[in-house]
Design a protein around this motif. Structure first.
Motif, PDB file in Angstrom:
ATOM      1  N   ALA A 135       0.833  -1.212   0.000  1.00  0.00           N
ATOM      2  CA  ALA A 135       0.000   0.000   0.000  1.00  0.00           C
ATOM      3  C   ALA A 135       0.867   1.261   0.000  1.00  0.00           C
ATOM      4  O   ALA A 135       0.445   2.317  -0.477  1.00  0.00           O
ATOM      5  CB  ALA A 135      -0.911  -0.002   1.223  1.00  0.00           C
ATOM      6  N   ALA A 137       3.426   4.276  -0.659  1.00  0.00           N
ATOM      7  CA  ALA A 137       3.611   5.056  -1.897  1.00  0.00           C
ATOM      8  C   ALA A 137       4.994   4.860  -2.518  1.00  0.00           C
ATOM      9  O   ALA A 137       5.319   5.499  -3.517  1.00  0.00           O
ATOM     10  CB  ALA A 137       3.375   6.531  -1.614  1.00  0.00           C
ATOM     11  N   ALA A 219      -3.048   8.758  -1.082  1.00  0.00           N
ATOM     12  CA  ALA A 219      -3.302   9.990  -0.315  1.00  0.00           C
ATOM     13  C   ALA A 219      -4.007  11.097  -1.098  1.00  0.00           C
ATOM     14  O   ALA A 219      -4.261  12.159  -0.545  1.00  0.00           O
ATOM     15  CB  ALA A 219      -2.015  10.530   0.327  1.00  0.00           C
ATOM     16  N   LYS A 221      -7.215  12.716  -2.376  1.00  0.00           N
ATOM     17  CA  LYS A 221      -8.614  12.598  -1.946  1.00  0.00           C
ATOM     18  C   LYS A 221      -9.546  13.523  -2.703  1.00  0.00           C
ATOM     19  O   LYS A 221     -10.757  13.522  -2.456  1.00  0.00           O
ATOM     20  CB  LYS A 221      -8.733  12.884  -0.434  1.00  0.00           C
ATOM     21  CG  LYS A 221      -7.994  11.874   0.423  1.00  0.00           C
ATOM     22  CD  LYS A 221      -8.539  10.469   0.246  1.00  0.00           C
ATOM     23  CE  LYS A 221      -7.445   9.446   0.313  1.00  0.00           C
ATOM     24  NZ  LYS A 221      -7.855   8.101  -0.080  1.00  0.00           N
ATOM     25  N   LYS A 277      -4.188  14.431   1.271  1.00  0.00           N
ATOM     26  CA  LYS A 277      -4.456  14.511   2.716  1.00  0.00           C
ATOM     27  C   LYS A 277      -3.123  14.499   3.477  1.00  0.00           C
ATOM     28  O   LYS A 277      -2.087  14.111   2.909  1.00  0.00           O
ATOM     29  CB  LYS A 277      -5.327  13.325   3.141  1.00  0.00           C
ATOM     30  CG  LYS A 277      -4.598  11.987   3.188  1.00  0.00           C
ATOM     31  CD  LYS A 277      -5.556  10.857   3.528  1.00  0.00           C
ATOM     32  CE  LYS A 277      -4.826   9.559   3.783  1.00  0.00           C
ATOM     33  NZ  LYS A 277      -5.738   8.430   4.022  1.00  0.00           N
ATOM     34  N   PRO A 280      -0.521   9.677   6.916  1.00  0.00           N
ATOM     35  CA  PRO A 280      -1.064   8.983   8.097  1.00  0.00           C
ATOM     36  C   PRO A 280      -0.037   8.541   9.153  1.00  0.00           C
ATOM     37  O   PRO A 280      -0.443   8.230  10.266  1.00  0.00           O
ATOM     38  CB  PRO A 280      -1.764   7.755   7.519  1.00  0.00           C
ATOM     39  CG  PRO A 280      -1.523   7.745   6.067  1.00  0.00           C
ATOM     40  CD  PRO A 280      -0.670   8.900   5.682  1.00  0.00           C
ATOM     41  N   THR A 281       1.257   8.489   8.817  1.00  0.00           N
ATOM     42  CA  THR A 281       2.230   8.078   9.844  1.00  0.00           C
ATOM     43  C   THR A 281       2.705   9.315  10.598  1.00  0.00           C
ATOM     44  O   THR A 281       3.411  10.149  10.039  1.00  0.00           O
ATOM     45  CB  THR A 281       3.444   7.366   9.219  1.00  0.00           C
ATOM     46  OG1 THR A 281       2.968   6.376   8.318  1.00  0.00           O
ATOM     47  CG2 THR A 281       4.319   6.733  10.290  1.00  0.00           C
ATOM     48  N   SER A 304       9.115   8.162   8.363  1.00  0.00           N
ATOM     49  CA  SER A 304       8.064   8.639   7.467  1.00  0.00           C
ATOM     50  C   SER A 304       8.267  10.111   7.138  1.00  0.00           C
ATOM     51  O   SER A 304       8.947  10.840   7.856  1.00  0.00           O
ATOM     52  CB  SER A 304       6.729   8.431   8.172  1.00  0.00           C
ATOM     53  OG  SER A 304       5.676   8.910   7.394  1.00  0.00           O
ATOM     54  N   ASP A 305       7.647  10.549   6.051  1.00  0.00           N
ATOM     55  CA  ASP A 305       7.718  11.952   5.646  1.00  0.00           C
ATOM     56  C   ASP A 305       6.776  12.805   6.486  1.00  0.00           C
ATOM     57  O   ASP A 305       5.758  12.309   6.981  1.00  0.00           O
ATOM     58  CB  ASP A 305       7.280  12.099   4.186  1.00  0.00           C
ATOM     59  CG  ASP A 305       8.100  11.233   3.235  1.00  0.00           C
ATOM     60  OD1 ASP A 305       9.264  10.963   3.553  1.00  0.00           O
ATOM     61  OD2 ASP A 305       7.563  10.848   2.194  1.00  0.00           O
TER      62      ASP A 305
END
Ligand SMILES: Cc1cc2nc3c(=O)[nH]c(=O)nc-3n(C[C@H](O)[C@H](O)[C@H](O)COP(=O)(O)O)c2cc1C
Length: 356
Positions: A135, A137, A219, A221, A277, A280-281, A304-305
């Motif tokens: 999942a 990116a 991401a 949306k 968006k 999420p991390t 994570s970014d």
């Protein structure tokens, strides 16, 4: 033959793989141009140190000879250099020896906003890593490589595509708060002939195809074509692009339609935007539930970014390029690149009014 891209690859697996079929023969590819786009995807404000670690390079295993396409499937590979730290954890076969490196313990703390929970439930996994690895990116690297090939095809008929950031949250502030931000990117395509896509079926509509290409990116949306949501509040007299003619042909003074009317390109610049968006991390994790114990817990924290909006502008450029190349090749066809270019020229001769 239509252009198709099949991809495979996990974020920390050995490599990302893409098979691009349907390209005409004789298209000259430039390895440095593909690698330059891969490097652009890795840059940008708010990205994690992983990007310095990877330094993506494309490898071509099939479909190319001496830099020219053969008209056969083009096999692209981007190796995950980080895989060396995950050899045991992401081994395709049952790993040998004692567990070592990263990814050796199951992850059971799903991140809200990521595919962790939905993917784990869907496939019956005991370890959310089995879902999140694909999942992730990271796979957009192969979309960017394929997009660079698509750009080479589009350039043959004078089409140039570019992606930029138009809006982004405050990265410095979010980083200090151990939070993440999103933003908005825009892709523009110049030199588009009228007539790509069709109103005949909803699958053929160019606006629908570009929207799917953009929402297909992790991401994303929301998508706007031209003036998009703003049009909903306007009157018809201010929302549409009136048609004029001078000695050079037909022209418009405005481009609120973003270059597409009735699902067909109208010859104006194509302008599409995508809303991303916040990632999420979070380094300050959100509330979640441990899937092993059923107890409340904080979500997984993994490198994570803070933001990936600049990277998204490169991925959006690539995805829009691929879809436009597909639509252009459907219209002009050709087994050899010269056939494709000649069909484009003959078509422009048929519609001299719009050949500005
Ligand atoms: C270029 C790019 C980089 C991304 N980097 C991260 C990241 O570092 N951390 C993260 O949590 N999400 C990242 N994402 C977003 C997640 O991949 C995405 O939110 C997740 O797969 C769930 O899919 P969804 O947001 O489409 O529902 C990135 C997305 C893109 C397009």
């Amino acid at each position: 033959m239509t252009l198709k891209l099949a991809t495979a690859g996990e974020s920390h697996g050995p490599a990302l793989v893409g098979i691009l079929s349907g390209l005409p023969a004789g298209l000259v590819l430039d390895r440095e141009a593909i690698d330059a786009d891969l490097a652009r995807r890795q840059q940008g404000y708010g990205r994690s140190p992983r990007q310095q670690l990877e330094q993506d390079r494309v490898e071509v295993l099939a479909g190319l000879r001496h830099g020219r396409t053969l008209g056969t499937p083009l096999a692209l590979v981007v190796h995950n250099r980080d895989h060396k730290n995950w050899e045991w954890g992401m081994s395709p076969w049952p790993p040998e020896g004692e567990p070592s490196g990263k990814g050796t313990k199951p992850v059971t703390l799903p991140r809200p906003g990521h595919a962790d929970l939905a993917g784990t439930l869907k496939y019956g996994f005991a370890d959310t890593r089995d879902a999140l690895e694909r999942a992730s990116a990271r796979q957009t690297a192969i979309s960017v490589a394929a997009g660079a090939v698509a750009k080479a095809l589009l350039r043959e008929i004078g089409i140039e595509v570019s992606g930029v950031v138009v809006e982004m949250g405050d990265v410095d502030e979010a980083k200090a708060d151990r939070d993440t931000v999103g933003g908005v990117v825009e892709a523009r395509a110049r030199g588009i002939p009228p007539g790509l896509g069709s109103y005949a079926t909803k699958e053929d509509r160019l606006d629908a195809r570009l929207a799917a290409a953009l929402v297909g990116i992790q991401a994303v949306k929301g998508v706007e074509i031209g003036a998009g949501f703003e049009l909903a509040g306007q009157r018809g007299s201010e929302a549409h692009d009136e048609i004029f003619k001078d000695e050079r042909g037909l022209y418009r003074k405005t481009n609120r339609a973003g270059g597409i009317e009735g699902g067909v390109s109208n010859g104006e610049e194509i302008v599409v935007r995508a809303a991303m968006k916040p990632l999420p991390t979070l380094m300050r994790p959100l509330q979640s539930v441990d899937l092993e114990t059923g107890e409340p817990a904080e979500a997984l924290v993994e490198r994570s970014d803070v933001a990936a909006v600049e990277a998204l502008s490169v991925v959006a450029e690539a995805s829009v390029s691929f879809e436009l190349a597909r639509a252009a090749h459907e219209k002009f066809g050709g087994d050899a690149i010269g056939d494709f270019v000649a069909a484009h020229s003959a078509y422009l001769e048929r519609i001299p009014w719009t050949a500005r």
